[in-house]
Design an enzyme around this catalytic site. Sequence first.
Site, short mmCIF file in Angstrom:
data_model
loop_
_atom_site.label_atom_id
_atom_site.label_comp_id
_atom_site.label_asym_id
_atom_site.label_seq_id
_atom_site.Cartn_x
_atom_site.Cartn_y
_atom_site.Cartn_z
CG ASP A 106 83.87 103.67 8.56
OD1 ASP A 106 83.91 104.25 7.46
OD2 ASP A 106 82.99 103.88 9.42
CE LYS A 157 72.63 106.80 6.84
NZ LYS A 157 73.13 107.38 8.04
CG ASP A 217 80.27 101.20 5.99
OD1 ASP A 217 81.01 100.97 6.96
OD2 ASP A 217 79.35 102.03 6.01
P1 GTP Z 1 76.53 106.66 9.22
O1 GTP Z 1 76.46 107.52 7.98
O2 GTP Z 1 75.94 107.35 10.40
O3 GTP Z 1 76.00 105.29 8.99
O4 GTP Z 1 78.02 106.44 9.66
P2 GTP Z 1 79.34 106.30 8.85
O5 GTP Z 1 80.39 105.83 9.80
O6 GTP Z 1 79.21 105.50 7.60
O7 GTP Z 1 79.58 107.77 8.36
P3 GTP Z 1 80.17 109.03 9.01
O8 GTP Z 1 79.90 109.99 7.93
O9 GTP Z 1 79.66 109.31 10.38
O10 GTP Z 1 81.71 108.75 9.14
C1 GTP Z 1 82.51 108.51 8.02
C2 GTP Z 1 83.95 108.32 8.47
O11 GTP Z 1 84.41 109.51 9.08
C3 GTP Z 1 84.15 107.21 9.50
O12 GTP Z 1 85.37 106.56 9.22
C4 GTP Z 1 84.21 107.94 10.80
O13 GTP Z 1 85.02 107.25 11.73
C5 GTP Z 1 84.85 109.26 10.39
N1 GTP Z 1 84.39 110.38 11.21
C6 GTP Z 1 83.13 110.74 11.50
N2 GTP Z 1 83.11 111.80 12.32
C7 GTP Z 1 84.40 112.15 12.55
C8 GTP Z 1 85.05 113.18 13.32
O14 GTP Z 1 84.42 113.99 13.99
N3 GTP Z 1 86.42 113.19 13.29
C9 GTP Z 1 87.15 112.31 12.57
N4 GTP Z 1 88.48 112.41 12.59
N5 GTP Z 1 86.58 111.33 11.84
C10 GTP Z 1 85.22 111.24 11.82
#
Ligand code: GTP
Length: 348
Positions: A106, A157, A217
Amino acid sequence: MKAIILVGGEGTRLRPLTYSVVKPMVPVVNRPFIEHVILKLAAHGINDIVLAMGYKPDSIFAYFKDGAGAGIKLSYSLEEKPLGTAGAVKNAGGHVEDTFFVLNGDTFSDIDYTEMLAFHRRNRALATIALSYVDDPTRFGVVETDKSGRVKAFIEKPTRDRVTSNWINAGVYILQPSVLGCIPDNQFFMFEKGVFPPLLERGERVFGYAVKSYWIDMGRPSQYHQLNCDVLRGLCSSPLYSVKDITIEQRCSVHPSARITGPAIINNGCNIAEDAVIIGPAVIGSNCIIGKGAVIENSVLWDDIIVGAGASITGSIIASGAKIEENARLEDLTVNQDAPSDPITKKI
Ligand code: GTP
């Protein structure tokens, strides 16, 4: 070279904007977000791409099938339960034999992957983390490095008084395959907590690749709106869009009295009625009807939208299929027809 793109755990949506469209398929200047990301990788010769995902991705399969254009191999790694960022890479990493990239699915950036790989190799790193410079790092994972780029600490954070660096984890990694050995099978595991800090503690070679380049992001509608405007303005690049003041695709009908100021892109089959005004940055998806005297400014419209005569839409995002009433005034809003209880939501 291989890249694993993390496209999300269960139910990844750009809420409140989409309920039926998964985040990777959200259109950016009329093409799925993830297609921009894949083609940017391919432009650097990274053309063996695995999408790691934790939900049923019918729309992604239907769009890409097993490729994303000439010479790009695309495969899918599905998770039965949320595995977190590192767990998902471990699940997808069965066939990784060489240095590989991992991308959070993302984020969008102009990171020079070729140069980052050269940096990784020069440093004989086990892991290289791309760093992005932000004014306010309190929402992100801050990474401290020494002068040579070697990572000294991670601070997740930080509160404002604990900010020691403005360089944050940009969610782009280059890893040696042995890093997979630090991640347990079939368990929820995150890079930020479970993988990188223990590597540091063991004195492993973890580097931060810090270069000021475009990075966003797109986890929130306001950032998604920003990304569309930035691509249109040429502030970041995509192989899917050549910067041009006004792009009008095929089968559009634009009344001679309509006024369009760029940067703007209007996709196939649109009808722009007399005296309508479009003021860029503006993205208009396919088969939209913009009524007589309607004004669209600094907004992103998806497909099949009808804008009534005299309506005005400013600073907003309108999801596919919406009908905007005549003379309606929309400012800084997201409109989503597939959220029955809340079709028009808060400020973006
Ligand atoms: P926050 O840190 O909570 O603000 O969220 P974030 O979306 O910036 O970070 P996160 O570390 O949760 O996710 C980073 C990327 O990894 C995003 O594109 C998510 O969609 C993806 N992601 C998170 N968890 C998973 C998972 O369990 N499986 C897969 N395939 N992708 C994941």
